[in-house]
Design an enzyme around this catalytic site. Structure first.
Site, PDB file in Angstrom:
ATOM      1  N   VAL A  16     -12.961 -12.990  31.924  1.00 23.31           N
ATOM      2  CA  VAL A  16     -12.638 -12.090  33.037  1.00 23.31           C
ATOM      3  C   VAL A  16     -11.619 -12.719  34.006  1.00 23.31           C
ATOM      4  O   VAL A  16     -10.618 -12.084  34.369  1.00 23.31           O
ATOM      5  CB  VAL A  16     -13.934 -11.684  33.785  1.00 23.31           C
ATOM      6  CG1 VAL A  16     -13.624 -10.823  34.986  1.00 23.31           C
ATOM      7  CG2 VAL A  16     -14.870 -10.944  32.835  1.00 23.31           C
ATOM      8  N   GLY A 127     -16.480  -1.786  33.216  1.00 26.12           N
ATOM      9  CA  GLY A 127     -15.140  -2.370  32.995  1.00 26.12           C
ATOM     10  C   GLY A 127     -14.033  -1.615  33.696  1.00 26.12           C
ATOM     11  O   GLY A 127     -13.972  -1.575  34.927  1.00 26.12           O
ATOM     12  N   LYS A 198     -25.898  -2.500  35.745  1.00 26.17           N
ATOM     13  CA  LYS A 198     -24.811  -1.570  36.096  1.00 26.17           C
ATOM     14  C   LYS A 198     -25.387  -0.258  36.628  1.00 26.17           C
ATOM     15  O   LYS A 198     -24.853   0.333  37.572  1.00 26.17           O
ATOM     16  CB  LYS A 198     -23.929  -1.330  34.869  1.00 26.17           C
ATOM     17  CG  LYS A 198     -23.155  -2.584  34.471  1.00 26.17           C
ATOM     18  CD  LYS A 198     -22.575  -2.487  33.075  1.00 26.17           C
ATOM     19  CE  LYS A 198     -21.801  -3.743  32.711  1.00 26.17           C
ATOM     20  NZ  LYS A 198     -21.475  -3.825  31.277  1.00 26.17           N
TER      21      LYS A 198
HETATM   22  N1  HSE Z   1     -21.154  -7.811  28.232  1.00 25.38           N
HETATM   23  C1  HSE Z   1     -20.624  -6.694  28.954  1.00 25.38           C
HETATM   24  C2  HSE Z   1     -20.524  -5.522  28.003  1.00 25.38           C
HETATM   25  C3  HSE Z   1     -19.284  -7.058  29.510  1.00 25.38           C
HETATM   26  O1  HSE Z   1     -20.595  -5.741  26.786  1.00 25.38           O
HETATM   27  O2  HSE Z   1     -20.397  -4.393  28.464  1.00 25.38           O
HETATM   28  C4  HSE Z   1     -18.738  -6.052  30.486  1.00 25.38           C
HETATM   29  O3  HSE Z   1     -19.560  -5.902  31.594  1.00 25.38           O
END
Ligand code: HSE
Length: 395
Positions: A16, A127, A198
């Site tokens: 990132v 993302g 999330k």
């Molecule tokens: N490991 C997370 C995913 C990365 O696969 O969505 C992005 O937040």
């Protein structure tokens, strides 16, 4: 009036952090200057000038010429330390760390109040999809019935490759790791935790409720087997890992993460590989759907870049929904119809589901269907996980 460029201290130079440097360079954005980069492991080859690097967080946190901290490290305790120290020093913060945010949301809200600094985290949820700001600004006052979708790129990649590429679970996971989609410990991806963090971030903005991780039941895809794929395929369906926040009545929410069957008419049916999708059902505008890359250096870097631009424009989250809906409660009596597949060594009577229906046997496993409350599912989650039972929501 021209604003002065942001002076940035970056923590972390993994997928990132490097993604951010790449998009910063690529975009030619003149108003963000990287002053220092704090990394953990000495002796690694890194494609940045040596004089930018430090191993000491204080070189950033105590430097008054740095006004912005960007945090992209792995650990959540260290990240909380860095972020809270930076905020107390009056620095604005951009972070991609969903686990750190979800585990400390209340504290971080209070810290924003107390310090007046801005804490932005568009890159922490889905993302590249601009969902935090969409919820925060566009839907800041419009009531939402439901927020759901696909929030984890790694598990979606595994599911897609198992459905379409006929890959086995471990090979698909390895590919997701090689592509830089998976967390350092991919258990978080495949057990539904990452999607839950999330969901907690987005629920704060979509419905105004601040939750902690232990309040939200989660199930992942760790115990998914080819039999489950076959079950879905035979019915023309697919399996997706689905975080859901649903209004079940005035001031009541059902919030959970569980794999679920998805039909052809569902927007999520064709969201594949590392892509994420967010479905919104709102009271005035109806259904909306956002889709985009949910993992990977450049897509996540793109969300960080956008947060930096917002900071430069003086932006802070207003948490309007939280101000309006402070008394919302969880509805743990909400019922789901579930499918559970268990290894045949587990006696049917031991399965913690009331009145199992449609019992079918397949080789050395069997499948049941049952209607259960979220509260019951939450209480049994650990037992089901330990006994390798795969659970998903029926259509
Ligand atoms: N490991 C997370 C995913 C990365 O696969 O969505 C992005 O937040």
């Amino acid at each position: 009036m021209k604003k002065k460029p942001l002076t940035i201290g970056l923590f972390g130079l993994g997928v990132v952090g490097s993604g951010l440097l790449e998009v910063l360079k690529d975009s030619g954005y003149p108003d963000a200057v990287i002053r220092k980069i704090c990394v953990k492991t000495p002796g690694k080859t890194r494609a940045v000038p040596q004089e930018l690097l430090t191993f000491n967080p204080s070189d950033i946190l105590d430097d008054p010429s740095i006004d912005t901290v960007v945090e992209t490290i792995n650990g959540s305790d260290d990240a909380f330390d860095i972020v809270s120290r930076a905020m107390r020093q009056g620095k604005n913060v951009v972070t991609a760390n969903k686990k750190m945010l979800a585990g400390n949301f209340e504290l971080l809200l209070n810290l924003q109040e107390a310090t007046g600094v801005s804490l932005l985290y568009e890159s922490a949820a889905c993302g590249s999809i601009p969902i935090v700001r969409t919820l925060e600004q566009h839907f800041g006052t419009e009531p939402l019935e439901q927020l759901s979708g696909i929030f984890n790129g790694t598990s979606n990649y595994i599911l897609s490759r198992m459905f379409d590429g006929n890959l086995d679970f471990d090979t698909a996971l390895r590919q997701a790791q090689q592509a830089g989609f998976a967390e350092e410990d991919p258990a978080s991806d495949i057990d539904g935790l990452d999607a839950k963090y999330k969901l907690i971030l987005l629920t704060a903005h979509s419905h105004g409720m601040i939750l902690s991780p232990d309040q939200v039941p989660h199930f992942g895809i760790r115990h998914l087997r080819p039999e489950d794929i076959r079950f879905a395929r035979d019915r023309g369906l697919r399996i997706k890992l689905l975080p859901v926040c649903r209004r079940t009545g005035p001031g009541r929410l059902a919030v959970y993460v569980i794999p679920g069957l998805v039909g052809d008419a569902d927007e999520l049916f064709r969201v594949d590989d590392e892509f994420n999708g967010v479905l919104l059902q709102s009271d005035y505008s109806g259904a909306q759907f956002l889709r985009g890359r949910g993992a990977g250096g450049r897509p996540t870097g793109s969300a960080l870049l956008s947060d930096l631009l917002s900071l430069q424009q003086g932006y802070r989250y207003a948490y309007q929904k939280h101000r309006m809906n402070g008394s919302t409660v969880l509805d743990d009596q909400y019922k789901l119809r579930i499918y559970a597949r268990a290894p045949s060594e587990i006696p049917l009577q031991a399965l913690p589901f009331p009145s199992p229906e449609n019992i079918t046997r397949d080789g050395n496993t069997y499948v049941i269907e049952s209607e259960v409350t979220l509260s019951h599912l939450g209480r049994q989650a650990r037992w089901l996980q330990e006994n390798e039972v795969f659970v998903m929501r029926m259509l």
